[in-house]
Design a protein around this motif. Structure first.
Motif, short mmCIF file in Angstrom:
data_model
loop_
_atom_site.label_atom_id
_atom_site.label_comp_id
_atom_site.label_asym_id
_atom_site.label_seq_id
_atom_site.Cartn_x
_atom_site.Cartn_y
_atom_site.Cartn_z
N THR A 170 1.01 -1.26 -0.08
CA THR A 170 0.06 0.00 -0.02
C THR A 170 0.93 1.41 -0.06
O THR A 170 2.04 1.37 0.54
CB THR A 170 -0.94 0.23 1.09
N THR A 171 0.48 2.43 -0.73
CA THR A 171 0.95 3.72 -0.57
C THR A 171 -0.20 4.67 -0.24
O THR A 171 -1.14 4.52 -1.03
CB THR A 171 1.54 3.73 -2.06
N SER A 172 0.20 5.81 0.47
CA SER A 172 -0.75 6.70 0.81
C SER A 172 -0.04 8.23 0.16
O SER A 172 1.27 8.47 0.73
CB SER A 172 -1.15 7.08 2.19
N MET A 173 -0.65 8.94 -0.39
CA MET A 173 -0.10 10.26 -0.82
C MET A 173 -1.25 11.27 -0.60
O MET A 173 -2.48 11.32 -0.93
CB MET A 173 -0.12 10.12 -2.45
N TRP A 174 -0.63 12.29 0.11
CA TRP A 174 -1.30 13.35 0.81
C TRP A 174 -0.73 14.71 0.22
O TRP A 174 0.39 14.92 0.42
CB TRP A 174 -1.48 13.78 2.30
N VAL A 175 -1.30 15.75 -0.44
CA VAL A 175 -0.88 16.80 -0.92
C VAL A 175 -1.47 18.00 -0.21
O VAL A 175 -2.26 18.06 0.37
CB VAL A 175 -0.99 17.22 -2.54
N SER A 176 -0.42 19.06 0.10
CA SER A 176 -1.23 20.22 1.03
C SER A 176 -1.32 21.26 0.10
O SER A 176 -0.60 21.43 -0.78
CB SER A 176 -0.02 20.38 2.09
N ILE A 177 -2.33 21.99 0.50
CA ILE A 177 -2.83 23.06 -0.35
C ILE A 177 -3.01 24.28 0.63
O ILE A 177 -3.36 24.43 1.85
CB ILE A 177 -4.23 22.96 -1.04
N PRO A 178 -2.57 25.37 -0.13
CA PRO A 178 -2.61 26.73 0.76
C PRO A 178 -4.07 27.08 1.33
O PRO A 178 -4.88 27.22 0.64
CB PRO A 178 -1.80 27.87 -0.18
N GLN A 179 -3.97 27.14 2.80
CA GLN A 179 -5.36 27.38 3.17
C GLN A 179 -5.89 28.85 3.11
O GLN A 179 -7.27 29.05 3.02
CB GLN A 179 -5.18 27.30 4.84
N TYR A 180 -5.06 29.76 2.27
CA TYR A 180 -5.34 31.01 2.30
C TYR A 180 -6.10 31.32 0.91
O TYR A 180 -6.47 32.43 0.61
CB TYR A 180 -4.29 32.11 2.35
N LEU A 181 -5.93 30.13 0.23
CA LEU A 181 -6.40 30.33 -1.19
C LEU A 181 -7.68 29.31 -1.29
O LEU A 181 -7.52 28.47 -2.36
CB LEU A 181 -5.16 29.89 -2.25
N GLY A 182 -8.70 29.66 -0.74
CA GLY A 182 -9.86 28.69 -0.79
C GLY A 182 -10.42 28.89 -2.11
O GLY A 182 -10.67 30.05 -2.69
N CYS A 183 -10.48 27.73 -2.95
CA CYS A 183 -11.26 27.78 -4.30
C CYS A 183 -11.72 26.55 -4.63
O CYS A 183 -11.48 25.60 -3.89
CB CYS A 183 -10.41 28.22 -5.40
#
Length: 278
Positions: A170-183
């Protein structure tokens, strides 16, 4: 001479709490649109969803009114003749997660899946001016996020854990997104997951339209920074923390009302940009 054995990888992403800006599920939508794909299985919605949360949708199909219920769809995607992706996409279930994951793994067994990869996306304190962070962990190696995090988890984590117990790689991948650019969408995040998926599969996946979408997203974010001094200063602090020039914990606190206002301004700005001619 015998034919090479075909490898099949289950790729799962779920709408909702685990899918900031739809960045994880957009990976599957992109693969379905880019490669030869066929719907091969479904998991019925009965018993898994709260319809006041994941509501059915009404639409007209060929002149007839239809009710579309939330459901899980599996696609067989041909990446190469030797590599297929069994892509699972669904709203995150509200109930009976263990049973849902068991049903998912039955489908994986039916298609002789060799490996299972789950995708997720989350909001975080990271600058959009740097490569968006991607945390990757597998059966033999935990990422720093796994080692440090204690708290609620979503269905990708449960599916990953149950698949590991059943003996799957198994492999898990999580990307982080800037919280100040909600879209609504974040093409750079989807592209980052696609790049890491390419590395995991050992093939170069076609970025297609995502590349142009990512450039336009960065352009809109840059324009927003030029118009907002508070946001510009905040991003500079995030850049310093990202680059290791100062510990993240030393950043000045960004209070909730201020952050909420920036997100609101960003959403309005990006929405206006999206409605303007290209």
């Amino acid at each position: 001479m015998s034919e090479a054995r075909r490898t099949t990888v289950l790729l799962a992403a779920f709408e909702g709490w685990n899918d900031a800006c739809q960045s994880a599920t957009d990976v599957i939508r992109h693969l379905v649109a880019t490669y030869e794909s066929t719907e091969v299985r479904h998991i019925r919605c009965d018993g898994y969803y709260d319809y006041q949360v994941a509501r059915p949708i009404t639409c007209n199909i060929q002149g007839r009114r239809r009710i579309l219920w939330p459901q899980t769809t599996f696609y067989d995607i041909t990446i190469t003749p030797e590599l297929h992706v069994l892509a699972q996409i669904a709203p995150e279930p509200n109930y009976r997660w263990l049973e849902y994951c068991r049903e998912s793994l039955h489908v994986a067994e039916e298609f002789e899946v060799d490996r299972i990869i789950t995708l997720g996306a989350m909001f975080a304190d990271c600058p959009h001016t740097r490569p968006l962070p991607v945390d990757v962990s597998d059966s033999t190696c935990q990422c720093s996020m796994d080692q440090e995090y204690n708290g609620p988890v979503g269905i990708p984590t449960i599916l990953d854990a149950m698949a590991c117990e059943d003996g799957y790689d198994t492999t898990s991948m999580w990307v982080s997104i800037p919280q100040y650019l909600g879209c609504d969408e974040c093409a750079p995040a989807t592209l980052r997951l696609l790049d890491h998926l390419s590395m995991a599969l050992g093939v170069s996946l076609d970025g297609g339209a995502l590349v142009g979408k990512a450039e336009r997203w960065r352009g809109k974010a840059a324009a927003l920074m030029r118009c907002n001094d508070d946001l510009n200063a905040y991003v500079k602090e995030l850049e310093r923390a990202y680059d290791g020039e100062s510990p993240a914990q030393d950043m000045p606190p960004f209070n909730a009302p201020q952050a909420e206002q920036l997100v609101k301004e960003a959403e309005e700005f990006l929405k206006d940009c999206g409605n303007s001619p290209a």
